[in-house]
Design a protein around this motif. Structure first.
Motif, mmCIF file in Angstrom:
data_model
loop_
_atom_site.group_PDB
_atom_site.id
_atom_site.type_symbol
_atom_site.label_atom_id
_atom_site.label_comp_id
_atom_site.label_asym_id
_atom_site.label_seq_id
_atom_site.Cartn_x
_atom_site.Cartn_y
_atom_site.Cartn_z
ATOM 1 N N LEU A 52 28.725 39.158 38.681
ATOM 2 C CA LEU A 52 29.977 38.609 38.941
ATOM 3 C C LEU A 52 30.915 39.793 38.910
ATOM 4 O O LEU A 52 30.892 40.500 38.054
ATOM 5 N N GLY A 53 31.889 39.591 39.680
ATOM 6 C CA GLY A 53 32.919 40.956 39.845
ATOM 7 C C GLY A 53 33.608 40.675 41.137
ATOM 8 O O GLY A 53 33.643 39.807 41.855
ATOM 9 N N ARG A 54 34.490 41.800 41.410
ATOM 10 C CA ARG A 54 35.444 42.011 42.266
ATOM 11 C C ARG A 54 35.189 43.318 43.058
ATOM 12 O O ARG A 54 35.063 44.433 42.216
ATOM 13 N N VAL A 55 35.347 43.303 44.144
ATOM 14 C CA VAL A 55 35.515 44.610 45.094
ATOM 15 C C VAL A 55 36.609 44.452 46.309
ATOM 16 O O VAL A 55 37.116 43.220 46.448
ATOM 17 N N GLY A 56 37.049 45.619 46.702
ATOM 18 C CA GLY A 56 37.914 45.630 47.687
ATOM 19 C C GLY A 56 37.397 44.970 49.059
ATOM 20 O O GLY A 56 36.142 45.139 49.292
ATOM 21 N N ALA A 57 38.482 44.696 49.955
ATOM 22 C CA ALA A 57 37.920 44.558 51.241
ATOM 23 C C ALA A 57 37.892 45.752 52.133
ATOM 24 O O ALA A 57 38.639 46.206 53.023
ATOM 25 N N LEU A 113 40.285 40.853 37.799
ATOM 26 C CA LEU A 113 39.467 39.640 37.548
ATOM 27 C C LEU A 113 40.118 38.824 36.535
ATOM 28 O O LEU A 113 40.696 39.036 35.692
ATOM 29 N N THR A 114 40.187 37.328 36.808
ATOM 30 C CA THR A 114 40.980 36.397 36.274
ATOM 31 C C THR A 114 39.853 35.430 35.721
ATOM 32 O O THR A 114 38.737 35.002 36.218
ATOM 33 N N PRO A 115 40.207 34.522 34.400
ATOM 34 C CA PRO A 115 39.434 33.574 34.141
ATOM 35 C C PRO A 115 39.092 32.382 35.032
ATOM 36 O O PRO A 115 38.085 31.808 34.820
ATOM 37 N N ASP A 116 39.955 32.065 35.919
ATOM 38 C CA ASP A 116 39.640 31.043 36.940
ATOM 39 C C ASP A 116 38.662 31.618 37.825
ATOM 40 O O ASP A 116 38.406 30.651 38.642
ATOM 41 N N GLU A 117 38.396 32.842 38.021
ATOM 42 C CA GLU A 117 37.336 33.222 38.658
ATOM 43 C C GLU A 117 35.880 33.016 38.075
ATOM 44 O O GLU A 117 35.011 33.399 38.614
ATOM 45 N N VAL A 118 35.705 32.654 36.900
ATOM 46 C CA VAL A 118 34.604 32.442 36.189
ATOM 47 C C VAL A 118 34.395 30.859 35.950
ATOM 48 O O VAL A 118 35.345 30.128 35.510
ATOM 49 N N ALA A 119 33.335 30.394 36.696
ATOM 50 C CA ALA A 119 33.122 28.922 36.724
ATOM 51 C C ALA A 119 31.803 28.718 36.025
ATOM 52 O O ALA A 119 30.895 29.676 36.053
ATOM 53 N N MET A 137 38.248 45.853 28.852
ATOM 54 C CA MET A 137 39.435 46.930 28.463
ATOM 55 C C MET A 137 40.002 47.546 29.909
ATOM 56 O O MET A 137 41.047 47.970 29.953
ATOM 57 N N LEU A 138 39.609 46.892 31.076
ATOM 58 C CA LEU A 138 40.203 47.185 32.207
ATOM 59 C C LEU A 138 41.735 46.525 32.556
ATOM 60 O O LEU A 138 42.488 47.281 33.032
ATOM 61 N N SER A 139 41.956 45.224 32.006
ATOM 62 C CA SER A 139 43.230 44.654 32.240
ATOM 63 C C SER A 139 42.949 43.516 31.285
ATOM 64 O O SER A 139 42.102 43.113 30.561
ATOM 65 N N ASP A 140 44.344 42.936 30.820
ATOM 66 C CA ASP A 140 44.444 41.798 30.196
ATOM 67 C C ASP A 140 43.736 40.731 30.648
ATOM 68 O O ASP A 140 43.207 39.606 29.989
ATOM 69 N N SER A 141 43.937 40.496 32.180
ATOM 70 C CA SER A 141 43.164 39.283 32.839
ATOM 71 C C SER A 141 41.597 39.368 32.490
ATOM 72 O O SER A 141 40.913 38.516 32.606
ATOM 73 N N ALA A 142 41.199 40.567 32.822
ATOM 74 C CA ALA A 142 39.784 40.951 32.804
ATOM 75 C C ALA A 142 39.393 40.610 31.018
ATOM 76 O O ALA A 142 37.918 39.919 31.279
ATOM 77 N N HIS A 143 40.129 40.893 30.249
ATOM 78 C CA HIS A 143 39.714 40.623 28.944
ATOM 79 C C HIS A 143 39.598 38.970 28.881
ATOM 80 O O HIS A 143 38.636 38.479 28.470
ATOM 81 N N GLN A 144 40.521 38.236 29.407
ATOM 82 C CA GLN A 144 40.560 36.910 29.287
ATOM 83 C C GLN A 144 39.405 36.178 30.014
ATOM 84 O O GLN A 144 38.790 35.281 29.560
ATOM 85 N N ALA A 145 39.008 36.839 31.259
ATOM 86 C CA ALA A 145 37.877 36.430 31.945
ATOM 87 C C ALA A 145 36.461 36.692 31.160
ATOM 88 O O ALA A 145 35.886 35.879 31.216
ATOM 89 N N THR A 146 36.299 37.833 30.392
ATOM 90 C CA THR A 146 35.395 38.030 29.443
ATOM 91 C C THR A 146 35.217 36.962 28.563
ATOM 92 O O THR A 146 34.132 36.372 28.218
ATOM 93 N N ARG A 148 36.361 34.036 28.912
ATOM 94 C CA ARG A 148 35.910 32.839 29.228
ATOM 95 C C ARG A 148 34.456 32.576 29.424
ATOM 96 O O ARG A 148 33.493 31.683 29.345
ATOM 97 N N LEU A 149 33.868 33.815 30.206
ATOM 98 C CA LEU A 149 32.654 34.026 30.569
ATOM 99 C C LEU A 149 31.545 33.676 29.015
ATOM 100 O O LEU A 149 30.706 32.981 29.003
#
Length: 304
Positions: A52-57, A113-119, A137-146, A148-149
């Motif tokens: 699970l993760g994100r990459v650029g286009a 990465l955001t929490p709503d992207e972890v289902a 540690m990448l960002s606040d939203s990535a922390h919240q996503a972790t 959530r996971l």
């Protein structure tokens, strides 16, 4: 799906071995990222793994996903961001000299990465969910996503495995303690370096789960057991910890005793450090069995 990992995967540009980064003119393209390294290692050892993760286009993002898929890793839930780039890691490679690493990850797709992207369906049926301290540690939203996971892992009954993987370029020791130490308290398995536990000011005896400590002398211990590192020639030490995690977790997935898990972790790590890139030395099941036999028994080392 046996294992779900979540984290940053970057394009790696690796300088020709032995040449300092500032002098290098030839680079080899590969993939880097603690969680993606573990994913590739477990997939080669025969386990079903989802990343699970994100990459650029962008070309780098397409290359990362292509390389993960080539390893047999499930990337169906990966997010491709049209507005943020894939992270880039540039480094050199030396067996006995300090390695220079340059990260180009500010504003990367992974950091968004955001929490709503972890289902829930992403972790349904998983036996182990593995993350590192890098992602929160990448960002606040990535922390919240972790967070959530880990919540979803608890709801589905999956074991939570965490490797702190401290990278001080991402934050101060205080920031790491604030964000990552609470996660270790929620883990069923912690795979941590002795120096990392010292920096985080964590006594492994107080952690509620199984704590595997990778010591400065390259040995590893857990549950009163000790495994020394196998003596091998080192080409590049980067990736040894991720290789150890893949070997150890593979043993756990197969229900092996901790003694075997430690030995297989040490075996994978020993194979990884003999190659330059992070994933080149990761073995398949037969390769690991042959290597362990060669490490521990007088046997023919040439596979004919």
């Amino acid at each position: 799906m046996s294992v779900v990992v979540c984290g940053e995967a970057m394009l790696l540009m690796l300088a020709e071995p032995g040449i300092p980064l500032e002098r290098a003119t030839v680079f080899r393209r590969s993939i880097a990222g603690a969680e993606s390294n573990v994913a590739a290692g477990l997939a080669r050892l025969g386990h079903d793994v989802r990343w699970l993760g994100r990459v650029g286009a962008d070309p780098a993002g397409r290359a990362v996903l292509s390389m993960l898929r080539a390893e047999g890793v499930d990337t169906r839930h990966a997010v491709v961001d049209p507005d943020a780039p894939t992270g880039l890691l540039v480094r050199d490679s030396h067996p006995f000299r300090a390695i220079d690493v340059q990260y180009h990850r500010a504003g990367s797709a992974a950091s968004r990465l955001t929490p709503d992207e972890v289902a829930p369906e992403m972790v349904s049926g998983a036996k182990i969910v593995h993350v590192t301290g890098i992602t929160p540690m990448l960002s606040d939203s990535a922390h919240q996503a972790t967070l959530r996971l880990l919540e979803l892992a608890g709801q589905t009954g999956a074991l939570v495995s965490i490797d702190p993987n401290v990278r001080l370029k991402l934050g101060t020791p205080g920031a790491w303690r604030e964000r990552v130490v609470p996660l270790l308290a929620r883990a069923d398995v912690v795979l941590a370096g002795e120096d990392e536990l010292d920096l985080l000011q964590v006594d492994p005896a107080v952690l509620p789960g199984l704590t595997v400590v990778k010591h400065r002398d390259k040995s590893a211990t857990c549950a009163g057991l000790r495994q020394d590192a196998f003596p091998v020639p080192v080409t590049d030490p980067v990736g040894a910890g991720d290789g150890f995690a893949a070997g150890f977790l593979s043993g756990m997935l197969r229900g092996e005793p901790y003694e075997v898990c430690l030995r297989e972790g040490a075996g994978v790590a020993a194979l990884v450090v003999q190659c330059a890139a992070d994933t080149d030395g990761l073995p398949d099941r037969a390769g690991l069995d042959r290597a362990l036999a060669a490490f521990t028994e007088p046997t023919e080392t040439v596979h004919r």
